[in-house]
Structures are given as structure tokens and as C-alpha cells.
Motif scaffolding. Structure first.
Motif, PDB file in Angstrom:
ATOM      1  N   LEU A 256       0.819  -1.225   0.000  1.00 27.87           N
ATOM      2  CA  LEU A 256       0.000   0.000   0.000  1.00 27.87           C
ATOM      3  C   LEU A 256       0.851   1.274   0.000  1.00 27.87           C
ATOM      4  O   LEU A 256       0.353   2.366  -0.229  1.00 27.87           O
ATOM      5  N   GLU A 257       2.148   1.130   0.280  1.00 28.30           N
ATOM      6  CA  GLU A 257       3.041   2.299   0.231  1.00 28.30           C
ATOM      7  C   GLU A 257       3.489   2.601  -1.200  1.00 28.30           C
ATOM      8  O   GLU A 257       4.135   3.612  -1.450  1.00 28.30           O
ATOM      9  N   HIS A 258       3.187   1.677  -2.120  1.00 32.21           N
ATOM     10  CA  HIS A 258       3.623   1.860  -3.511  1.00 32.21           C
ATOM     11  C   HIS A 258       2.502   2.483  -4.335  1.00 32.21           C
ATOM     12  O   HIS A 258       1.467   1.853  -4.557  1.00 32.21           O
ATOM     13  N   GLU A 259       2.740   3.724  -4.790  1.00 28.43           N
ATOM     14  CA  GLU A 259       1.696   4.485  -5.497  1.00 28.43           C
ATOM     15  C   GLU A 259       1.150   3.737  -6.707  1.00 28.43           C
ATOM     16  O   GLU A 259      -0.029   3.848  -7.016  1.00 28.43           O
ATOM     17  N   ASP A 260       2.025   2.971  -7.420  1.00 30.01           N
ATOM     18  CA  ASP A 260       1.574   2.330  -8.657  1.00 30.01           C
ATOM     19  C   ASP A 260       0.539   1.215  -8.432  1.00 30.01           C
ATOM     20  O   ASP A 260      -0.188   0.861  -9.345  1.00 30.01           O
ATOM     21  N   VAL A 261       0.462   0.676  -7.228  1.00 30.26           N
ATOM     22  CA  VAL A 261      -0.512  -0.409  -6.999  1.00 30.26           C
ATOM     23  C   VAL A 261      -1.521  -0.065  -5.895  1.00 30.26           C
ATOM     24  O   VAL A 261      -2.479  -0.795  -5.679  1.00 30.26           O
ATOM     25  N   LYS A 262      -1.265   1.052  -5.203  1.00 32.54           N
ATOM     26  CA  LYS A 262      -2.044   1.407  -4.018  1.00 32.54           C
ATOM     27  C   LYS A 262      -3.569   1.411  -4.269  1.00 32.54           C
ATOM     28  O   LYS A 262      -4.327   0.727  -3.581  1.00 32.54           O
ATOM     29  N   GLU A 263      -4.006   2.174  -5.300  1.00 31.49           N
ATOM     30  CA  GLU A 263      -5.453   2.326  -5.529  1.00 31.49           C
ATOM     31  C   GLU A 263      -6.092   1.000  -5.904  1.00 31.49           C
ATOM     32  O   GLU A 263      -7.149   0.634  -5.379  1.00 31.49           O
ATOM     33  N   GLU A 264      -5.420   0.268  -6.789  1.00 30.05           N
ATOM     34  CA  GLU A 264      -5.952  -1.020  -7.245  1.00 30.05           C
ATOM     35  C   GLU A 264      -6.112  -1.970  -6.054  1.00 30.05           C
ATOM     36  O   GLU A 264      -7.132  -2.651  -5.891  1.00 30.05           O
ATOM     37  N   LEU A 265      -5.112  -1.989  -5.195  1.00 31.32           N
ATOM     38  CA  LEU A 265      -5.134  -2.894  -4.044  1.00 31.32           C
ATOM     39  C   LEU A 265      -6.221  -2.487  -3.045  1.00 31.32           C
ATOM     40  O   LEU A 265      -6.941  -3.325  -2.500  1.00 31.32           O
ATOM     41  N   LYS A 266      -6.353  -1.170  -2.830  1.00 33.36           N
ATOM     42  CA  LYS A 266      -7.377  -0.674  -1.901  1.00 33.36           C
ATOM     43  C   LYS A 266      -8.774  -1.078  -2.383  1.00 33.36           C
ATOM     44  O   LYS A 266      -9.589  -1.587  -1.615  1.00 33.36           O
ATOM     45  N   GLU A 267      -9.020  -0.853  -3.677  1.00 24.31           N
ATOM     46  CA  GLU A 267     -10.321  -1.223  -4.253  1.00 24.31           C
ATOM     47  C   GLU A 267     -10.578  -2.704  -4.083  1.00 24.31           C
ATOM     48  O   GLU A 267     -11.669  -3.127  -3.705  1.00 24.31           O
ATOM     49  N   TYR A 268      -9.547  -3.500  -4.350  1.00 20.69           N
ATOM     50  CA  TYR A 268      -9.685  -4.948  -4.244  1.00 20.69           C
ATOM     51  C   TYR A 268     -10.005  -5.368  -2.802  1.00 20.69           C
ATOM     52  O   TYR A 268     -10.911  -6.161  -2.554  1.00 20.69           O
ATOM     53  N   LEU A 269      -9.288  -4.786  -1.855  1.00 17.99           N
ATOM     54  CA  LEU A 269      -9.513  -5.141  -0.446  1.00 17.99           C
ATOM     55  C   LEU A 269     -10.928  -4.765  -0.017  1.00 17.99           C
ATOM     56  O   LEU A 269     -11.611  -5.536   0.663  1.00 17.99           O
ATOM     57  N   MET A 270     -11.366  -3.581  -0.445  1.00 19.68           N
ATOM     58  CA  MET A 270     -12.717  -3.149  -0.070  1.00 19.68           C
ATOM     59  C   MET A 270     -13.754  -4.072  -0.691  1.00 19.68           C
ATOM     60  O   MET A 270     -14.734  -4.430  -0.068  1.00 19.68           O
ATOM     61  N   GLU A 271     -13.499  -4.485  -1.919  1.00 20.54           N
ATOM     62  CA  GLU A 271     -14.427  -5.360  -2.647  1.00 20.54           C
ATOM     63  C   GLU A 271     -14.567  -6.717  -1.932  1.00 20.54           C
ATOM     64  O   GLU A 271     -15.675  -7.169  -1.659  1.00 20.54           O
ATOM     65  N   ILE A 272     -13.439  -7.321  -1.572  1.00 21.85           N
ATOM     66  CA  ILE A 272     -13.540  -8.672  -0.970  1.00 21.85           C
ATOM     67  C   ILE A 272     -14.018  -8.629   0.482  1.00 21.85           C
ATOM     68  O   ILE A 272     -14.448  -9.621   1.026  1.00 21.85           O
ATOM     69  N   LEU A 273     -13.939  -7.444   1.098  1.00 21.02           N
ATOM     70  CA  LEU A 273     -14.368  -7.354   2.497  1.00 21.02           C
ATOM     71  C   LEU A 273     -15.841  -6.954   2.632  1.00 21.02           C
ATOM     72  O   LEU A 273     -16.375  -6.908   3.725  1.00 21.02           O
ATOM     73  N   LYS A 274     -16.483  -6.672   1.491  1.00 18.57           N
ATOM     74  CA  LYS A 274     -17.902  -6.249   1.498  1.00 18.57           C
ATOM     75  C   LYS A 274     -18.772  -7.270   2.193  1.00 18.57           C
ATOM     76  O   LYS A 274     -18.603  -8.469   1.992  1.00 18.57           O
TER      77      LYS A 274
END
Ligand code: UTP
Length: 281
Positions: free
Chosen positions: A263-281
Motif C-alpha cells: 500500500l506504500e507503492h503508489e503504482d498499486v495502491k489504488e488497485e489494491l485498496k479497491e480490491y480489499l474493499m471489494e472482498i471485504l464487502k
């Protein structure tokens, strides 16, 4: 100052992953754990590093060695970014290796460094712990060592449920971040722990430690414990680590660290955040 990185442990808490590969080589996002540790030593100004290895740890040596075939291939195919990165890993520092013949504990692993260290104070960085901070953790300890010329250990307040996993110090506070150590105990029961200040795996040790390790009998788990040898110093200090610690010694903590560091890496941060939120729904 030289650094010693013990990386010879069996990693039983990580089995079966560690049956045929060292836990120190497990990736945390895009780098093996031990690379973060070597980078910390280097950014603390250390360029002579001794890694304590053992059976099944060859990939650590290969990782820090040159790989001519790979470099040739990357050059040929114009992958210059990768080439630069690969070359820089083998140029980071002078890295030496010694094998711990039998996994008799952290104290025993450190004693394998005696000849290489040759009477000087030295830094120890555990190969399965990543410490992130503005001033590298080891550098913070080196600064304290310069002032007091005594052994100094990085410590952190640990939550009650984790106290039993750490070496814990008893100390008197000298200032906001420094304690004079009065006693240490390895993996105490919570009710027997003298404080909640846990040893986090970074040390600057005076060379007397080698004599002390020879003196101590096997302790917790039948292993030669570094914590038991540290008790024999007349003067030593605990320095509160100012930064973020990642212990990757067990699967859940490793997974948490991988996500946090990704999550500290700007190039993957947003994609990873979206993914985490999606699977935790
Ligand atoms: P740990 O006790 O966390 O590692 O030691 P371990 O023994 O590999 O893990 P478990 O308990 O079996 O799951 C902390 C560091 O000290 C090194 C380890 O490699 C790790 O980096 N170590 C430990 C040694 O080098 N030699 C030893 O005999 C024990």
C-alpha cells in the motif's frame, strides 16, 4: 561498524513454506525480507555484513551474488530498469557468510560471528524483521552507542497478548526514548513480565557478548538465548524504536506486512485498496 544478520533459523512457524526455502527469502511485496534488512544496514552506513546461514539457505547467497546469465539476458532484451535493479543488489555491500552448523538458538548463531567481528562493537539485525523509519533503526542505536559506549537494544511497547512472544526488559527511564536496562527475560508469561517493553530484533553489542554467550546454559526452548547473555552486561540500554516494525516470522504477520508495504507503492495502491474493499464487502 560491521553488521551481523542471523538467518539460520528453521522457520518452523512457517512450515510447510520453509521446508525447502528460507523464510528470510519470502517476498514482502516486491523484495525478499532479507533485502530490506541489508538495505537498513547499508543506509545506516554499514558496508561489511556477515549473514549467518545454515542448511537450505543457499538462495540467500545467490540473491546477493551477481547473476551474469540474467544480466546478459536483460541487457540483450533492453530491459535496462530491471538490469540496474539486479546489478545494484549485488553491489550494495561486502557480504560474507558463515554457517551455523546446528540451530541451537539466536545466541549460538551470533557466536558464529566471533572471528569476523574481531573485538569491535557490532550491529545485529534479525533477518526476519523489517524496521521502517526515517532514521534507520540500526542508525538510531549506533547514535546511542556513540554516546554511552555500551550495548544498546531496540525496544517497543508490545500489547499484552504479544508479551509472551518477546524478550522483555526491566529498566529505568533516562529520557523519552531511552531506558537503562536492569534485567531481561525471554518470553515471559504476561503476569511475570517486568514491563511491556519488548526486544524487537535490532542491537548494537559490545564484543564481550561472545564471552557471555559462552557462559549461559540453554534457556527457553532448550536454545542458547541471546537475551540470557545480555543479562550479564553490567551496563546496557534499551532505545524505543521510532518507526514501524514488521515481524514476518509467522504467516499472519507476514501477510499483514506484505499488504501494508504494498500500500506504500503508489503504482498499486489504488488497485489494491479497491480490491480489499471489494472482498471485504
Ligand atoms: P526465530 O526464533 O524467530 O526464528 O529467530 P526461527 O527459529 O527460524 O523460527 P521458528 O521459531 O522455528 O518459527 C529470529 C532470527 O534468528 C535466526 C532466524 O533465522 C531469524 O532470522 N536464528 C534463530 C538463527 O540464525 N539461528 C538459530 O538457531 C535460531
Amino acid at each position: 561498524m560491521k553488521a551481523v544478520i542471523p538467518a539460520a533459523g528453521l522457520g518452523t512457524r512457517f512450515l510447510p513454506v520453509t521446508k525447502a526455502q528460507p523464510k528470510e527469502m519470502l517476498p514482502v511485496y516486491n523484495k525478499p525480507t532479507i533485502q530490506y534488512v541489508v538495505e537498513e544496514a547499508v543506509s545506516s552506513g554499514i558496508d561489511d555484513i556477515l549473514i549467518i546461514t545454515g542448511k537450505g539457505k543457499r538462495s540467500i547467497e545467490d540473491h546477493f551474488d551477481r547473476s551474469f546469465e540474467l544480466e546478459y539476458f536483460l541487457q540483450k532484451s533492453g530491459k535496462t530498469d530491471y538490469l540496474k535493479e539486479i546489478e545494484s543488489i549485488s553491489e550494495m555491500a561486502d557480504i560474507y557468510y558463515v554457517r551455523q552448523k546446528k540451530q541451537k538458538g539466536l545466541g549460538d548463531a551470533i557466536s558464529c560471528a566471533k572471528k569476523h567481528i574481531d573485538g569491535e562493537p557490532f550491529a545485529v539485525l534479525l533477518g526476519d524483521t523489517i524496521a521502517q523509519s526515517k532514521i534507520p533503526c540500526t542508525k538510531q542505536l549506533m547514535n546511542v552507542y556513540d554516546k554511552y559506549e555500551s550495548t544498546v537494544i531496540a525496544i517497543e511497547e508490545v500489547p499484552d497478548e504479544r508479551v509472551e512472544r518477546y524478550g522483555i526488559i526491566k529498566g529505568s527511564k533516562i529520557d523519552n526514548s531511552l531506558y537503562r536496562i536492569e534485567d531481561l527475560v525471554e518470553k515471559p508469561k504476561l503476569e511475570e513480565a517486568p514491563s511491556n517493553l519488548g526486544i524487537i530484533g535490532r542491537y548494537v553489542l559490545s564484543h564481550e557478548i561472545f564471552d557471555y554467550i559462552d557462559e549461559v546454559p540453554p534457556g527457553v526452548g532448550g536454545e542458547i538465548q541471546l537475551t540470557d547473555a545480555l543479562r550479564l552486561f553490567k551496563e546496557s540500554y534499551g532505545c524505543i524504536f521510532n518507526g514501524k516494525l514488521h515481524d514476518i516470522g509467522n504467516t499472519v504477520d507476514w501477510l499483514k506486512s506484505s499488504i501494508e508495504i504494498a500500500l506504500e507503492h503508489e503504482d498499486v495502491k489504488e488497485e489494491l485498496k479497491e480490491y480489499l474493499m471489494e472482498i471485504l464487502k
